[in-house]
Design an enzyme around this catalytic site. Sequence first.
Site, mmCIF file in Angstrom:
data_model
loop_
_atom_site.group_PDB
_atom_site.id
_atom_site.type_symbol
_atom_site.label_atom_id
_atom_site.label_comp_id
_atom_site.label_asym_id
_atom_site.label_seq_id
_atom_site.Cartn_x
_atom_site.Cartn_y
_atom_site.Cartn_z
ATOM 1 N N ASN A 113 35.326 43.280 46.639
ATOM 2 C CA ASN A 113 34.094 42.370 47.199
ATOM 3 C C ASN A 113 34.589 42.410 48.711
ATOM 4 O O ASN A 113 35.653 42.388 49.019
ATOM 5 C CB ASN A 113 33.834 41.148 46.519
ATOM 6 C CG ASN A 113 32.230 40.661 47.169
ATOM 7 O OD1 ASN A 113 32.306 40.209 48.287
ATOM 8 N ND2 ASN A 113 31.614 40.658 46.358
ATOM 9 N N ALA A 114 33.627 42.847 49.478
ATOM 10 C CA ALA A 114 33.864 42.749 50.915
ATOM 11 C C ALA A 114 34.502 41.275 51.537
ATOM 12 O O ALA A 114 35.439 41.355 52.328
ATOM 13 C CB ALA A 114 32.688 43.140 51.748
ATOM 14 N N ILE A 164 37.444 44.281 40.291
ATOM 15 C CA ILE A 164 36.180 44.449 41.052
ATOM 16 C C ILE A 164 36.258 43.656 42.075
ATOM 17 O O ILE A 164 36.428 42.504 42.376
ATOM 18 C CB ILE A 164 34.900 43.699 40.084
ATOM 19 C CG1 ILE A 164 35.068 44.314 38.737
ATOM 20 C CG2 ILE A 164 33.774 44.046 40.785
ATOM 21 C CD1 ILE A 164 34.218 43.741 37.625
ATOM 22 N N CYS A 214 49.030 39.142 39.463
ATOM 23 C CA CYS A 214 49.194 38.199 40.489
ATOM 24 C C CYS A 214 49.124 36.777 39.954
ATOM 25 O O CYS A 214 49.318 36.495 38.628
ATOM 26 C CB CYS A 214 47.893 38.304 41.320
ATOM 27 S SG CYS A 214 46.307 37.628 40.681
ATOM 28 N N GLU A 247 42.732 41.598 34.775
ATOM 29 C CA GLU A 247 43.287 40.535 33.463
ATOM 30 C C GLU A 247 42.270 39.511 33.462
ATOM 31 O O GLU A 247 41.918 39.165 32.419
ATOM 32 C CB GLU A 247 44.679 40.037 33.957
ATOM 33 C CG GLU A 247 45.906 41.013 34.246
ATOM 34 C CD GLU A 247 45.702 41.520 35.705
ATOM 35 O OE1 GLU A 247 44.936 41.971 36.494
ATOM 36 O OE2 GLU A 247 46.949 41.599 36.215
ATOM 37 N N CYS A 270 46.171 35.653 38.063
ATOM 38 C CA CYS A 270 45.756 35.839 36.720
ATOM 39 C C CYS A 270 47.090 35.331 35.862
ATOM 40 O O CYS A 270 46.751 35.223 34.671
ATOM 41 C CB CYS A 270 46.161 37.339 36.793
ATOM 42 S SG CYS A 270 44.615 38.279 37.526
#
Length: 134
Positions: free
Chosen positions: A46-47, A44, A87, A56, A90
């Site tokens: 975000n700007a 998800i 990453c 994950e 995660c």
Amino acid sequence: MMIPEDLYQAATKMLTRAYVPYSHFPVGAALLTKTGEIYTGCNIENAAYGSTNCAERTAIFTAVAAGQRQFKALLITGKTTEVIVPCGACRQVISEFCADEMPVYLTNQTGKIKQTTVGQLLPGAFTAEDLTHE
């Protein structure tokens, strides 16, 4: 190599739910509890990029928020050429909640599969034991 088909299907479904207007890089994850429940997650964005959450971590945080603490396997998938890998952030979260020997299936949507473990993903992970002091 065989992967848990139910996890693969659950993670694949999450690719369509990913909110990725900036990277256009959907990722899906499915986490299996030791009691057989599956928790899913998608990335998800975000700007404000630092506010983005990976698939994950979404799956793990959802499971933990539901009271789950014992996990059996994690599968991650994406629309990548090679298998998708988590990453660093995660990997740290995975190591916080999952045993070193727990299997992690890294896949893509063209049939490539790599099975690894939490410990192999993040050897020398920073753990609660590292917080001890005298």
